[in-house]
Design an enzyme around this catalytic site. Structure first.
Site, PDB file in Angstrom:
ATOM      1  N   ASP A 175      29.948  17.814  65.187  1.00 15.93           N
ATOM      2  CA  ASP A 175      30.265  17.116  66.448  1.00 15.93           C
ATOM      3  C   ASP A 175      31.711  17.409  66.851  1.00 15.93           C
ATOM      4  O   ASP A 175      32.460  16.525  67.239  1.00 15.93           O
ATOM      5  CB  ASP A 175      30.022  15.614  66.336  1.00 15.93           C
ATOM      6  CG  ASP A 175      30.015  14.932  67.704  1.00 15.93           C
ATOM      7  OD1 ASP A 175      29.840  15.637  68.719  1.00 15.93           O
ATOM      8  OD2 ASP A 175      30.186  13.698  67.761  1.00 15.93           O
TER       9      ASP A 175
ATOM     10  N   HIS B  90      23.101  14.263  66.728  1.00 18.24           N
ATOM     11  CA  HIS B  90      24.097  13.203  66.544  1.00 18.24           C
ATOM     12  C   HIS B  90      23.508  11.802  66.668  1.00 18.24           C
ATOM     13  O   HIS B  90      24.058  10.954  67.388  1.00 18.24           O
ATOM     14  CB  HIS B  90      25.257  13.368  67.525  1.00 18.24           C
ATOM     15  CG  HIS B  90      25.811  14.752  67.621  1.00 18.24           C
ATOM     16  ND1 HIS B  90      25.718  15.656  66.587  1.00 18.24           N
ATOM     17  CD2 HIS B  90      26.438  15.401  68.630  1.00 18.24           C
ATOM     18  CE1 HIS B  90      26.288  16.805  66.958  1.00 18.24           C
ATOM     19  NE2 HIS B  90      26.724  16.672  68.192  1.00 18.24           N
TER      20      HIS B  90
ATOM     21  N   GLY C 148      35.675  11.761  71.870  1.00 19.11           N
ATOM     22  CA  GLY C 148      35.583  13.012  71.126  1.00 19.11           C
ATOM     23  C   GLY C 148      36.707  13.150  70.121  1.00 19.11           C
ATOM     24  O   GLY C 148      37.734  12.473  70.212  1.00 19.11           O
TER      25      GLY C 148
END
Length: 216
Positions: A115, A42, A134
């Protein structure tokens, strides 16, 4: 929030892009010293792409991935304190976003990951500083990656390779992500030209927080 002018105007504490690249540079030194194999997950900044690009040219055994928010969005997605766009690492500048796209196109970035880090609604419906980081990532992985193809940055086959075969090779799952004879059939059928709008309330995930809500 990414540190910079926007974070200052919003009155939010920022996470410097240097925090990411300094960690990467340190770990690359350790990999060079030990001859180890290293993967970065990421990555989100242009400097990270450049450092990894140079490390690959030096012959280090280094690979990396990024996720759709970092090539499809920038820090402006949180300009109205939108917690659905609060991620870790945070969304970066437009220059960083473009550098991530370039890194995917030239092969510096090996793979695209989802992700997938969904949060419950109560954790997101808080002031930005207190909200959890998130978002749902798996269900928007393919359509957002296809933007790289539709925008002319990569061929369709290259996009699919970064979603399938390369990730399997990185974690050494033999035969996965290919159509080779004798391998397990693992297929997705899709129409790359069929338009639709992302609606989190149609997600199979129990979580509905997506930074791509409403995106065509």
């Amino acid at each position: 929030m990414n540190s910079g002018e926007l974070a200052t105007r919003l009155g939010l504490s920022g996470v410097s892009p240097l925090a990411e690249v300094i960690q990467i540079e340190r770990d690359l030194r350790l990999a060079e010293m030990t001859g180890g194999r290293l993967h970065f997950a990421h990555i989100s900044t242009g400097e990270s792409v450049e450092v990894i690009r140079k490390a690959k040219k030096r012959g280090l055994k280094v690979t990396c991935d990024t996720a759709p928010p970092y090539f499809a969005l920038n820090e402006n997605a949180v300009s109205d304190y939108r917690t659905f766009a609060k991620l870790s690492p945070p969304l970066r500048s437009e220059d960083d976003r473009q550098a991530i796209v370039a890194g995917l196109a030239d092969g510096t970035i090996d793979a695209i990951a989802s992700d997938h880090n969904p949060q419950d609604a109560d954790s997101k419906r808080l002031p930005f500083a207190q909200a959890a980081a998130g978002a749902v990532g798996f269900e928007t992985l393919l359509p957002m990656a296809l933007e790289l193809y539709h925008n002319g940055h990569m061929s369709l086959l290259d996009v699919i390779t970064k979603l399938t075969r390369t990730p399997a090779e990185l974690v050494r799952i033999k035969g996965a992500g290919t159509l080779a004879e004798g391998t397990a059939v693992d297929l997705v059928i899709f129409d790359p030209d069929r338009p639709w709008k992302i609606d989190p309330y149609q997600f199979h995930s129990k979580s509905k927080n997506s930074p791509f809500d409403g995106r065509s």
